[in-house]
Design a protein around this motif. Structure first.
Motif, PDB file in Angstrom:
ATOM      1  N   ALA A  22       0.825  -1.214   0.000  1.00  0.00           N
ATOM      2  CA  ALA A  22       0.000   0.000   0.000  1.00  0.00           C
ATOM      3  C   ALA A  22       0.860   1.265   0.000  1.00  0.00           C
ATOM      4  CB  ALA A  22      -0.944   0.000   1.197  1.00  0.00           C
ATOM      5  N   VAL A  23       1.947   1.261   0.752  1.00  0.00           N
ATOM      6  CA  VAL A  23       2.838   2.432   0.766  1.00  0.00           C
ATOM      7  C   VAL A  23       3.470   2.613  -0.607  1.00  0.00           C
ATOM      8  CG1 VAL A  23       4.955   3.403   1.746  1.00  0.00           C
ATOM      9  CG2 VAL A  23       3.284   2.310   3.233  1.00  0.00           C
ATOM     10  N   ILE A  24       3.893   1.514  -1.218  1.00  0.00           N
ATOM     11  CA  ILE A  24       4.495   1.594  -2.555  1.00  0.00           C
ATOM     12  C   ILE A  24       3.456   2.057  -3.577  1.00  0.00           C
ATOM     13  CG2 ILE A  24       5.491   0.216  -4.429  1.00  0.00           C
ATOM     14  CD1 ILE A  24       6.976  -1.377  -2.215  1.00  0.00           C
ATOM     15  N   ALA A  25       2.222   1.619  -3.441  1.00  0.00           N
ATOM     16  CA  ALA A  25       1.162   2.062  -4.357  1.00  0.00           C
ATOM     17  C   ALA A  25       0.961   3.569  -4.252  1.00  0.00           C
ATOM     18  CB  ALA A  25      -0.140   1.329  -4.048  1.00  0.00           C
ATOM     19  N   ASP A  26       1.142   4.107  -3.071  1.00  0.00           N
ATOM     20  CA  ASP A  26       0.990   5.542  -2.849  1.00  0.00           C
ATOM     21  C   ASP A  26       2.179   6.333  -3.382  1.00  0.00           C
ATOM     22  OD1 ASP A  26      -0.500   7.754  -1.762  1.00  0.00           O
ATOM     23  OD2 ASP A  26       1.017   7.858  -0.185  1.00  0.00           O
ATOM     24  N   ASN A  27       3.370   5.706  -3.377  1.00  0.00           N
ATOM     25  CA  ASN A  27       4.588   6.384  -3.837  1.00  0.00           C
ATOM     26  C   ASN A  27       5.521   5.339  -4.441  1.00  0.00           C
ATOM     27  OD1 ASN A  27       6.978   7.732  -4.243  1.00  0.00           O
ATOM     28  ND2 ASN A  27       7.186   8.452  -2.139  1.00  0.00           N
ATOM     29  N   HIS A  28       5.525   5.255  -5.760  1.00  0.00           N
ATOM     30  CA  HIS A  28       6.286   4.213  -6.460  1.00  0.00           C
ATOM     31  C   HIS A  28       7.795   4.354  -6.321  1.00  0.00           C
ATOM     32  CE1 HIS A  28       2.954   2.138  -8.388  1.00  0.00           C
ATOM     33  NE2 HIS A  28       2.379   3.333  -8.470  1.00  0.00           N
ATOM     34  N   ARG A  71       7.039  -1.126  -9.593  1.00  0.00           N
ATOM     35  CA  ARG A  71       5.854  -1.341 -10.421  1.00  0.00           C
ATOM     36  C   ARG A  71       5.063  -2.486  -9.806  1.00  0.00           C
ATOM     37  NH1 ARG A  71       3.376  -4.092 -14.271  1.00  0.00           N
ATOM     38  NH2 ARG A  71       2.412  -3.028 -16.017  1.00  0.00           N
ATOM     39  N   ILE A  72       3.808  -2.213  -9.506  1.00  0.00           N
ATOM     40  CA  ILE A  72       2.914  -3.208  -8.922  1.00  0.00           C
ATOM     41  C   ILE A  72       2.132  -3.870 -10.052  1.00  0.00           C
ATOM     42  CG2 ILE A  72       0.865  -3.487  -7.462  1.00  0.00           C
ATOM     43  CD1 ILE A  72       1.943  -1.133  -5.779  1.00  0.00           C
ATOM     44  N   GLU A  73       1.922  -5.162  -9.934  1.00  0.00           N
ATOM     45  CA  GLU A  73       1.105  -5.919 -10.891  1.00  0.00           C
ATOM     46  C   GLU A  73      -0.331  -5.951 -10.371  1.00  0.00           C
ATOM     47  OE1 GLU A  73       2.012  -6.932 -13.814  1.00  0.00           O
ATOM     48  OE2 GLU A  73       4.080  -6.281 -13.486  1.00  0.00           O
ATOM     49  N   PRO A  74      -1.176  -5.010 -10.797  1.00  0.00           N
ATOM     50  CA  PRO A  74      -2.513  -4.877 -10.208  1.00  0.00           C
ATOM     51  C   PRO A  74      -3.444  -6.047 -10.486  1.00  0.00           C
ATOM     52  CG  PRO A  74      -2.265  -3.413 -12.086  1.00  0.00           C
ATOM     53  CD  PRO A  74      -0.917  -4.022 -11.832  1.00  0.00           C
ATOM     54  N   GLY A  75      -3.242  -6.765 -11.573  1.00  0.00           N
ATOM     55  CA  GLY A  75      -4.137  -7.869 -11.911  1.00  0.00           C
ATOM     56  C   GLY A  75      -3.766  -9.192 -11.285  1.00  0.00           C
ATOM     57  N   ALA A  89      -5.149  -5.062  -7.115  1.00  0.00           N
ATOM     58  CA  ALA A  89      -5.856  -3.791  -7.282  1.00  0.00           C
ATOM     59  C   ALA A  89      -7.050  -3.695  -6.324  1.00  0.00           C
ATOM     60  CB  ALA A  89      -6.327  -3.632  -8.724  1.00  0.00           C
ATOM     61  N   SER A  90      -7.789  -4.787  -6.157  1.00  0.00           N
ATOM     62  CA  SER A  90      -8.935  -4.793  -5.236  1.00  0.00           C
ATOM     63  C   SER A  90      -8.485  -4.551  -3.804  1.00  0.00           C
ATOM     64  CB  SER A  90      -9.674  -6.133  -5.306  1.00  0.00           C
ATOM     65  OG  SER A  90     -10.144  -6.382  -6.591  1.00  0.00           O
ATOM     66  N   LEU A  91      -7.418  -5.236  -3.415  1.00  0.00           N
ATOM     67  CA  LEU A  91      -6.882  -5.065  -2.064  1.00  0.00           C
ATOM     68  C   LEU A  91      -6.443  -3.627  -1.835  1.00  0.00           C
ATOM     69  CD1 LEU A  91      -5.803  -6.173   0.658  1.00  0.00           C
ATOM     70  CD2 LEU A  91      -3.659  -6.629  -0.542  1.00  0.00           C
ATOM     71  N   LEU A  92      -5.716  -3.080  -2.784  1.00  0.00           N
ATOM     72  CA  LEU A  92      -5.214  -1.710  -2.629  1.00  0.00           C
ATOM     73  C   LEU A  92      -6.354  -0.709  -2.594  1.00  0.00           C
ATOM     74  CD1 LEU A  92      -2.045  -1.873  -4.878  1.00  0.00           C
ATOM     75  CD2 LEU A  92      -2.151  -1.845  -2.371  1.00  0.00           C
TER      76      LEU A  92
END
Length: 114
Positions: A22-28, A71-75, A89-92
């Motif tokens: 979640a932190v990485i999703a907020d700031n790559h 880079r997050i793999e959202p799928g 992606a759902s979790l995030l």
């Protein structure tokens, strides 16, 4: 010692892996030091979690000078069978909504439009 997170005992609803993601999703391009401080983990624990996430294909990174860009793999589907079909992606989305709910704008900034 400054920068060492407070210890926590007992169980929690959200795993450390989810918190780091979640932190990485907020700031790559978040630094490990900053991720660790936000998640109240040691830097070594964050390094291990990032390694786990990369090894299983949930995360990758590119080195740009002294900075990593993640880079997050959202799928990608979550690992536990009880979470079948639930994607990263759902979790995030759930975690980001929770964060927004916990940190609402002050009353003076909520209704500024007429």
């Amino acid at each position: 010692m400054d920068g060492v997170p407070e210890s926590h005992t007992g169980w929690t609803f959200v795993t450390n892996h989810a918190r780091v993601l979640a932190v990485i999703a907020d700031n790559h391009s978040a630094r490990i030091r900053d991720i660790a401080a936000h998640c109240r983990l040691t830097e070594r624990a964050v390094q291990k979690i990032i390694s786990d996430l990369e090894q299983d294909g949930y995360l990758s990174h590119v080195r740009e000078g002294r900075t990593n860009t993640y880079r997050i793999e959202p799928g990608k589907v979550l690992r536990h069978p009880a979470e079948a079909g639930l994607t990263v992606a759902s979790l995030l989305t759930l975690l980001v909504q929770d964060e927004a709910d916990r940190n609402p704008l002050p009353d003076s900034r909520r209704h500024t439009r007429a």
